[in-house]
Design a protein around this motif. Structure first.
Motif, mmCIF file in Angstrom:
data_model
loop_
_atom_site.group_PDB
_atom_site.id
_atom_site.type_symbol
_atom_site.label_atom_id
_atom_site.label_comp_id
_atom_site.label_asym_id
_atom_site.label_seq_id
_atom_site.Cartn_x
_atom_site.Cartn_y
_atom_site.Cartn_z
ATOM 1 N N THR A 57 -86.343 -21.464 4.056
ATOM 2 C CA THR A 57 -85.823 -20.249 3.411
ATOM 3 C C THR A 57 -86.765 -19.055 3.499
ATOM 4 N N ASP A 58 -88.021 -19.267 3.868
ATOM 5 C CA ASP A 58 -89.060 -18.237 3.929
ATOM 6 C C ASP A 58 -89.398 -17.672 2.549
ATOM 7 N N ARG A 59 -88.969 -18.350 1.481
ATOM 8 C CA ARG A 59 -89.283 -17.928 0.115
ATOM 9 C C ARG A 59 -90.697 -18.372 -0.252
ATOM 10 N N VAL A 60 -91.347 -17.576 -1.089
ATOM 11 C CA VAL A 60 -92.678 -17.928 -1.581
ATOM 12 C C VAL A 60 -92.514 -18.928 -2.725
ATOM 13 N N LEU A 61 -93.151 -20.083 -2.615
ATOM 14 C CA LEU A 61 -93.021 -21.156 -3.597
ATOM 15 C C LEU A 61 -94.141 -21.083 -4.631
ATOM 16 N N LEU A 62 -94.020 -20.145 -5.555
ATOM 17 C CA LEU A 62 -94.963 -19.973 -6.649
ATOM 18 C C LEU A 62 -94.187 -19.713 -7.923
ATOM 19 N N GLY A 63 -94.747 -20.092 -9.038
ATOM 20 C CA GLY A 63 -94.093 -19.847 -10.317
ATOM 21 C C GLY A 63 -95.103 -19.502 -11.391
ATOM 22 N N PHE A 64 -94.577 -19.148 -12.547
ATOM 23 C CA PHE A 64 -95.409 -18.825 -13.693
ATOM 24 C C PHE A 64 -96.197 -20.061 -14.083
#
Length: 87
Positions: A57-64
């Motif tokens: 998906t080319d999404r950045v896999l980071l979260g709070f």
């Protein structure tokens, strides 16, 4: 920030694992190339943006990553703990 998969970076110029799914890192700096983070072990690592991206998906896999949720803590090993779930 909370990491969502095994993430690699550079610690003192050498490749190293920065963290795994559920690990929380502290952001020290950001730039066009990536992030400089402090790991839970206190190591400072440089991580390229591509290391955070999902291939499909080319999404950045980071979260709070302020607090660890029960789901993130599920795989931890603990000899002794108190699991408090108010409300």
């Amino acid at each position: 920030l909370r990491l969502y998969r095994r993430t690699w970076g550079s610690v003192d110029g050498k490749g190293a694992t920065v963290g795994n799914n559920g690990d929380v890192v502290e952001v020290l700096a950001h730039g066009d190339v990536g992030l400089r983070v402090r790991t839970k072990d206190g190591l400072v690592a440089d991580v390229e943006w591509r290391r955070f991206r999902d291939v499909k998906t080319d999404r950045v896999l980071l979260g709070f990553g302020h607090a660890m949720t029960i789901d993130a803590a599920q795989g931890l090993t603990s000899d002794e703990h108190i699991n408090a779930l108010p409300r």
